[in-house]
Scaffold this motif. Sequence first.
Motif, short mmCIF file in Angstrom:
data_model
loop_
_atom_site.label_atom_id
_atom_site.label_comp_id
_atom_site.label_asym_id
_atom_site.label_seq_id
_atom_site.Cartn_x
_atom_site.Cartn_y
_atom_site.Cartn_z
N VAL A 13 0.68 -1.27 -0.37
CA VAL A 13 0.10 0.43 0.01
C VAL A 13 1.04 1.31 0.49
O VAL A 13 0.70 2.36 -0.47
CB VAL A 13 -1.35 -0.09 0.62
CG1 VAL A 13 -2.02 0.99 1.19
CG2 VAL A 13 -2.28 -1.03 1.30
N ALA A 14 2.33 1.39 0.38
CA ALA A 14 2.70 2.28 1.05
C ALA A 14 3.65 3.36 -0.58
O ALA A 14 3.73 3.46 -1.14
CB ALA A 14 3.79 2.15 2.54
N PHE A 16 2.38 1.87 -3.40
CA PHE A 16 1.44 2.03 -4.40
C PHE A 16 1.15 3.62 -4.68
O PHE A 16 1.04 4.44 -5.09
CB PHE A 16 -0.33 1.78 -3.96
CG PHE A 16 -1.04 1.91 -5.57
CD1 PHE A 16 -1.26 2.08 -6.82
CD2 PHE A 16 -1.88 2.98 -4.81
CE1 PHE A 16 -1.81 2.14 -7.53
CE2 PHE A 16 -2.81 2.71 -5.69
CZ PHE A 16 -2.96 2.89 -6.56
N ASN A 17 1.07 3.88 -2.91
CA ASN A 17 0.56 5.64 -2.72
C ASN A 17 1.69 5.95 -3.12
O ASN A 17 1.72 8.18 -3.92
CB ASN A 17 0.86 5.75 -1.49
CG ASN A 17 -0.83 5.07 -0.79
OD1 ASN A 17 -2.12 4.60 -0.99
ND2 ASN A 17 -0.69 4.95 0.85
N PHE A 18 2.89 5.83 -3.21
CA PHE A 18 4.40 6.77 -2.81
C PHE A 18 4.10 7.04 -4.93
O PHE A 18 4.21 7.58 -5.67
CB PHE A 18 5.71 6.40 -3.16
CG PHE A 18 7.03 6.78 -3.77
CD1 PHE A 18 7.04 7.87 -3.37
CD2 PHE A 18 7.33 5.95 -4.78
CE1 PHE A 18 8.45 8.45 -4.48
CE2 PHE A 18 8.07 6.14 -5.19
CZ PHE A 18 9.37 7.74 -4.82
N ASN A 20 1.45 6.44 -7.08
CA ASN A 20 0.24 7.04 -7.16
C ASN A 20 0.64 8.68 -6.81
O ASN A 20 -0.66 9.10 -6.62
CB ASN A 20 -0.73 6.56 -6.91
CG ASN A 20 -2.12 7.23 -6.98
OD1 ASN A 20 -2.41 7.73 -8.29
ND2 ASN A 20 -3.70 7.57 -6.90
N SER A 21 1.91 9.34 -6.89
CA SER A 21 1.55 11.24 -6.48
C SER A 21 0.64 10.99 -7.58
O SER A 21 0.77 11.34 -8.93
CB SER A 21 2.97 11.32 -6.42
OG SER A 21 2.92 12.96 -6.18
N GLY A 23 -2.21 11.43 -8.47
CA GLY A 23 -3.57 10.56 -8.60
C GLY A 23 -2.80 9.64 -9.95
O GLY A 23 -3.53 10.16 -11.54
N CYS A 25 -1.36 7.04 -10.96
CA CYS A 25 -1.68 5.03 -11.52
C CYS A 25 -2.66 5.78 -11.94
O CYS A 25 -2.94 4.88 -13.05
CB CYS A 25 -1.63 4.97 -10.16
SG CYS A 25 -0.37 4.56 -9.59
N TYR A 26 -3.52 6.30 -12.31
CA TYR A 26 -5.20 6.59 -12.76
C TYR A 26 -5.18 7.36 -14.32
O TYR A 26 -6.03 7.17 -15.39
CB TYR A 26 -6.05 7.17 -12.19
CG TYR A 26 -6.56 6.26 -10.91
CD1 TYR A 26 -7.80 5.27 -10.67
CD2 TYR A 26 -6.03 6.58 -9.63
CE1 TYR A 26 -7.68 4.56 -9.45
CE2 TYR A 26 -6.08 5.78 -8.17
CZ TYR A 26 -7.29 4.91 -8.21
OH TYR A 26 -7.04 4.37 -7.08
N ASP A 55 -4.29 -0.74 -8.40
CA ASP A 55 -3.37 -1.87 -7.34
C ASP A 55 -3.20 -3.10 -7.46
O ASP A 55 -2.31 -4.10 -7.62
CB ASP A 55 -4.11 -1.56 -6.00
CG ASP A 55 -5.66 -1.51 -6.36
OD1 ASP A 55 -6.38 -2.21 -7.73
OD2 ASP A 55 -6.16 -2.11 -4.93
N ARG A 99 9.99 7.03 -10.78
CA ARG A 99 9.53 7.21 -9.55
C ARG A 99 10.56 6.95 -8.45
O ARG A 99 11.15 7.84 -8.09
CB ARG A 99 8.46 6.83 -9.07
CG ARG A 99 7.31 7.41 -9.60
CD ARG A 99 6.82 8.55 -9.22
NE ARG A 99 6.07 8.92 -8.46
CZ ARG A 99 6.83 9.88 -7.14
NH1 ARG A 99 7.24 10.66 -7.36
NH2 ARG A 99 6.02 9.55 -6.39
#
Length: 212
Positions: A13-14, A16-18, A20-21, A23, A25-26, A55, A99
């Motif tokens: 999760v960490a 993915f959040n990194f 997904n700065s 947004g 990833c979308y 994810d 990233r």
Amino acid sequence: MIFYTGLTFGQFVALFNFLNSHGICYRLNYWGSDYAKVQLPDIEEKGQKRFLEPDDKLFLTLCRLRVNIPEKVLADNYNISVSGVSRIFATWLDLLFSRLIQLPVWATRRTAEETMPKVFRQKYPLTRVILDCTELFIEKPSCFCAQSETYSSYNSHNTAKGLVAIAPNGALTFVSDLYGGHCSDKVIVEHCGILHLLEESVAVMADRGFKI
């Protein structure tokens, strides 16, 4: 999850959040669509509608990297085409590179000393890093010059070669760019930039192949 990705759920999760700065990833533009690369940060996703959440695509990519699950198996598991798996994998590799390369991994001298195992502290207290070169098999290039530059006599194969450095505690602290397999360890060390990171009065551990 650890077996397939090397990460716990919290670490996944960490990560993915990194990634997904803002947004991103979308809003990825996938290989094989109108733009054949990742667009940062505000190009909308193009091409055929995809049914996997970001994810899920990260998990797919990590599974391919960690345990080399065949693309056909991943395609069947996610009910998508093999070409779709290939596009997802190539796109997310680009994202991971763009990233993660921003993260400083070189440990400070103080950190290396404070985390040094007892046996190092007793016998090799000045050790800053441990060096080794690793080689990755590649396809034989069509260019004769590239064939010569990438041919590794040690492996009797065309390879890409890179330098890796770890701290005494085992943490990865440096990864060089890749060089042709014909390049010597000494040349890579001299040109990869690691010498500029080393302080005076420290020791570097390496095998006898490093004639530096």
